[in-house]
Design an enzyme around this catalytic site. Structure first.
Site, PDB file in Angstrom:
ATOM      1  N   CYS A 130      28.642  93.868  40.545  1.00 19.67           N
ATOM      2  CA  CYS A 130      28.294  93.362  41.869  1.00 19.67           C
ATOM      3  C   CYS A 130      27.793  91.928  41.790  1.00 19.67           C
ATOM      4  CB  CYS A 130      27.250  94.202  42.589  1.00 19.67           C
ATOM      5  SG  CYS A 130      27.630  95.919  42.736  1.00 19.67           S
ATOM      6  N   ARG A 186      32.810  90.074  39.677  1.00 16.19           N
ATOM      7  CA  ARG A 186      31.811  91.053  39.239  1.00 16.19           C
ATOM      8  C   ARG A 186      31.971  92.382  39.943  1.00 16.19           C
ATOM      9  NH1 ARG A 186      27.400  88.329  37.203  1.00 16.19           N
ATOM     10  NH2 ARG A 186      26.054  89.967  37.926  1.00 16.19           N
ATOM     11  N   TRP A 226      30.764  96.723  43.359  1.00 14.38           N
ATOM     12  CA  TRP A 226      31.542  97.569  42.455  1.00 14.38           C
ATOM     13  C   TRP A 226      30.874  98.930  42.566  1.00 14.38           C
ATOM     14  CZ3 TRP A 226      30.934 100.452  37.831  1.00 14.38           C
ATOM     15  CH2 TRP A 226      32.120 100.726  37.136  1.00 14.38           C
ATOM     16  N   ASN A 254      22.002  95.086  43.235  1.00 15.92           N
ATOM     17  CA  ASN A 254      22.801  95.382  42.030  1.00 15.92           C
ATOM     18  C   ASN A 254      22.018  96.373  41.193  1.00 15.92           C
ATOM     19  OD1 ASN A 254      24.517  93.414  42.736  1.00 15.92           O
ATOM     20  ND2 ASN A 254      23.892  91.987  41.154  1.00 15.92           N
ATOM     21  N   GLY A 255      22.705  97.328  40.625  1.00 15.01           N
ATOM     22  CA  GLY A 255      22.000  98.244  39.737  1.00 15.01           C
ATOM     23  C   GLY A 255      22.117  99.672  40.210  1.00 15.01           C
ATOM     24  N   GLU A 282      44.129  96.171  20.817  1.00 18.24           N
ATOM     25  CA  GLU A 282      43.841  95.130  21.816  1.00 18.24           C
ATOM     26  C   GLU A 282      45.039  94.927  22.739  1.00 18.24           C
ATOM     27  OE1 GLU A 282      41.781  92.068  23.902  1.00 18.24           O
ATOM     28  OE2 GLU A 282      41.278  93.924  22.858  1.00 18.24           O
ATOM     29  N   LYS A 295      44.923  95.472  26.812  1.00 18.91           N
ATOM     30  CA  LYS A 295      45.262  94.392  27.751  1.00 18.91           C
ATOM     31  C   LYS A 295      46.328  94.862  28.731  1.00 18.91           C
ATOM     32  CE  LYS A 295      42.527  92.217  27.430  1.00 18.91           C
ATOM     33  NZ  LYS A 295      41.532  92.494  26.458  1.00 18.91           N
ATOM     34  N   GLU A 340      44.849  97.489  31.235  1.00 16.77           N
ATOM     35  CA  GLU A 340      43.908  97.028  32.262  1.00 16.77           C
ATOM     36  C   GLU A 340      44.538  96.044  33.247  1.00 16.77           C
ATOM     37  OE1 GLU A 340      41.431  94.357  29.035  1.00 16.77           O
ATOM     38  OE2 GLU A 340      40.406  94.947  30.881  1.00 16.77           O
ATOM     39  N   HIS A 396      52.991 111.571  12.927  1.00 13.13           N
ATOM     40  CA  HIS A 396      52.095 112.737  13.023  1.00 13.13           C
ATOM     41  C   HIS A 396      51.939 113.200  14.469  1.00 13.13           C
ATOM     42  CE1 HIS A 396      51.308 112.104   8.833  1.00 13.13           C
ATOM     43  NE2 HIS A 396      50.966 110.864   9.062  1.00 13.13           N
ATOM     44  N   LYS A 405      34.002  92.765  35.323  1.00 12.52           N
ATOM     45  CA  LYS A 405      33.934  91.919  34.139  1.00 12.52           C
ATOM     46  C   LYS A 405      32.974  92.474  33.100  1.00 12.52           C
ATOM     47  CE  LYS A 405      34.814  88.627  31.398  1.00 12.52           C
ATOM     48  NZ  LYS A 405      36.051  88.733  30.663  1.00 12.52           N
TER      49      LYS A 405
END
Ligand code: AGP
Length: 640
Positions: free
Chosen positions: A54, A79, A126, A152-153, A517, A521, A524, A540, A635
């Site tokens: 947020c 954010r 968010w 926020n929180g 990685e 990428k 997301e 396997h 983020k």
């Protein structure tokens, strides 16, 4: 910005002020004082800490504030971007407008820009508690619409508080945990008629994390803010004052920043700030200058921050290499003398951590555990006073990471961190800090921060091995530039495979974390199911998923595991896979070949990551996703 002070000098001075109360902004200000006393230009690069989920900005001015608040919200929208809203007071009237979606969508629906008044606040959300709905968007209002608040929180004891407030006749409009705070303040304000006292008494009842900004309808001259375990800072302007969760929100207007400490409450009017500690006593706090330029956070001519940040890497890997030798030596000494070593991180940072583990094991013959931050609790019985925890985090605010650090510190372990945000909670909790020096990273997907982490990890391991790196950085920057020139091939691959449902990334040994990685990428940014795994693992199980046309990226530089990985590529091709080879040497097994320049083995993950980032970016664009604001992500994940 001539003769900026180097990290070693800063750390020597930090050593000096450590004895002071551990009030983060206090020692930053002290640091500035010490620096200036020695005629140096001290530039604090603390924030932004892209951290808290947020974005918040508030402004009180002698001018209309709506445009300033909207511009600030746009800069912190990375954010959280589920929903957003604004509140202003004008002529004794408080107006709140909010909506679901991105800011420009909400603007189209409810015309946020038409709000008037010279005091106001804004929020981008968010979602944690309560779905993505208009009532759950912020600002939240009290029963009588006397008070409005953004937050926020997470309030952990909100349901108990809500029960009491409902029993007291308060009427709730949302499902959020946040709304309990505004009703608590309303209740206390009826009693005290004092914005600071009302806010202080309310926050004392809260358990959890909060950064809040509060507006009082009958006090159009002030804004009140408070924080606990979530960043909140003040911007000192000329005839206007700002409060925000991130310096990026007001950097356009001022770089003079005051960092609020935990449990502090602040009252702003257009002339200045009054800060009160948890005992209600007034505290003086000096502003410090923040070294982030607006240019660093503008997209310039790029369509997306993510693409701009990918392009910055020839420069950022070089600046990441510029570390203070005394600090790197201290890092290495602590690793060498540790009884046990835990490498802890999340997401992309964890992949850089795996590279650290690999080199410590193979080259330095030092055992260490690499653990995902959210799973660190499983290791706690092995952590002791002689343990070292190496923590890697771009934001320095990832809740799982801070949780693991708290646990390890309780056991007496030393915390060595590699972080991008100098002023972040992680940096403040650490015994030794190495900074990424790669500038603010706005795109949600880690790109330049990952390659900067790999560079810093290599600096650390070289120091553990007693090796001093004197050259090769220019060549590496050129090689990264070379890897960027594979873009046109990547664009073709995106056109060809953008509708494939599954994607696999394989590699061996030191390069396996790069495969992880690459998969992360792509997931997301393009929302395609992707898996990264060691090439040896295919037979396997996963080989059963390979069918005609399945795209598989094989990261296979020349060297130790090259031939083994080629045989895995053969097995894949035999089952109809489209094998996309990323290597410095071509081979007929590859359906598509992306050539990357050859650099020193330990630096290969940096050049290999570039085409992987470009693949994720161009698949996102080809699938019409917004690469900067991938759905359901933020983020920095500051909730557990
Ligand atoms: C990576 O692209 C993601 N943004 C995410 O996995 C990220 O790496 C993870 O949340 C850790 O963040 P940190 O480095 O800020 O701690």
């Amino acid at each position: 910005m001539a003769n900026a002070i180097g990290p070693s000098t800063i750390h020597k001075w930090i050593g000096m002020v450590d004895r002071l109360q551990d009030t983060d902004s206090a020692y930053l200000a002290e640091l500035a004082l010490h620096g200036r006393a020695r005629g140096a230009t001290v530039v604090i690069t603390a924030p932004p800490d892209p951290s808290f989920v947020c974005g918040i900005i508030g402004c009180v001015s002698d001018e209309p504030v709506t445009k300033t608040i909207l511009d600030g919200l746009r800069r912190v929208e990375y954010r959280g971007y589920d929903s957003a809203g604004l509140a202003t007071i004008d002529g004794g009237e408080m107006e709140v407008r909010k909506g679901v979606g991105r800011l420009q969508e909400i603007e189209a629906k409810v015309k946020l820009s038409e709000l008037t008044g010279s005091v106001g606040m804004g929020h981008t959300r968010w979602a944690t508690h309560g779905g993505v709905t208009v009532p759950n968007a912020h600002p939240q209002e009290s029963c009588g619409e006397q008070v409005a608040l953004v937050h926020n929180g997470i309030i952990e004891n909100y349901s108990q508080l809500k029960k009491k407030l409902l029993a007291g006749g308060h009427v709730f409009k949302s499902e959020t945990d946040t709304e309990v705070i505004v009703h608590l303040i309303e209740q206390a304000y009826r009693r005290t008629k004092d914005p600071v006292k009302a806010t202080s008494s309310a926050v004392k009842k809260l358990k959890g994390q909060y950064a809040i900004v509060v507006l009082f309808r009958d006090r159009p001259d002030v804004l009140v803010g408070a924080r606990k375990d979530a960043p909140l800072m003040i911007g000192v302007g000329d005839g206007q004052m700002f409060i925000a969760s991130d310096v990026l929100a007001f950097i356009e207007h001022t770089d003079q920043t005051i960092f609020l400490d935990n449990l502090e409450v602040v009252k702003l009017n257009k002339e200045g700030a009054e800060i009160y500690n948890s005992a209600g006593r007034r505290v003086n706090r000096k502003a410090t200058q923040v070294a982030w330029e607006l240019s660093e956070i503008s997209k310039e001519d790029y369509a997306h921050y993510t693409r701009k940040e990918i392009d910055e890497q020839p420069r950022t890997v070089a600046s990441a290499a510029l570390q203070d030798d005394t600090l790197v030596a201290e890092f290495a000494r602590r690793i060498r003398s540790a009884e046990s070593i835990f490498v802890v991180a999340a997401g992309s940072s964890f992949h850089a951590g795996l590279l650290l583990k690999h080199r410590l094991y193979r080259e330095a013959k030092i055992r260490c555990d690499a653990t995902l931050a959210g799973e660190f609790r499983e290791n706690q019985d092995w952590v002791g006073r002689d343990s070292v925890m190496v923590v890697i985090s771009q934001s320095g605010e990832t809740a799982d990471v801070l949780d693991a650090v708290k646990l390890a510190k309780k056991k007496g372990a030393k915390i060595l961190s590699i972080v991008n945000a100098a002023g972040s909670a992680l940096a403040r909790e650490s015994d030794t800090v190495l900074l990424l020096n790669c500038g603010p990273e706005v795109g949600v997907a880690a790109t330049k921060s990952f390659t900067a982490q790999v560079m810093v990890v290599n600096r650390v391991v070289d120091a553990v091995l007693g090796k001093k790196r004197t050259d090769g950085i220019k060549e590496l920057s050129r090689a990264v530039q070379g890897a960027l020139s594979t873009e046109s091939q990547v664009v073709e691959l995106a056109k060809k495979y953008k509708d494939r449902p599954d994607f696999y990334f394989v590699a061996k040994g030191f390069h396996y974390p790069v495969a992880l990685e690459g998969a992360l990428k792509l997931k997301e940014l393009s929302y395609v199911h992707a898996e990264g795994m060691p090439a040896s693992e295919l037979k396997h199980g996963t080989l059963a998923l390979i069918e005609r046309g399945t795209p598989v990226v094989v990261i296979n530089p020349s060297g130790e595991n090259h031939d083994d990985t080629l045989s895995s590529a053969e097995e894949l091709k035999a089952r109809g896979a489209r094998v996309i080879g990323i290597s410095d040497v071509e081979d007929a097994v590859y359906t598509h070949f992306i050539k990357v320049p050859k650099v020193e083995p330990q630096m290969m993950p940096i050049v290999e990551a570039i085409p992987l980032q470009l693949i994720a970016y161009h698949f996102a664009v080809a699938r019409k996703n917004d690469p900067d604001y991938p759905r359901n992500l933020a983020k920095s994940v500051t909730v557990k």
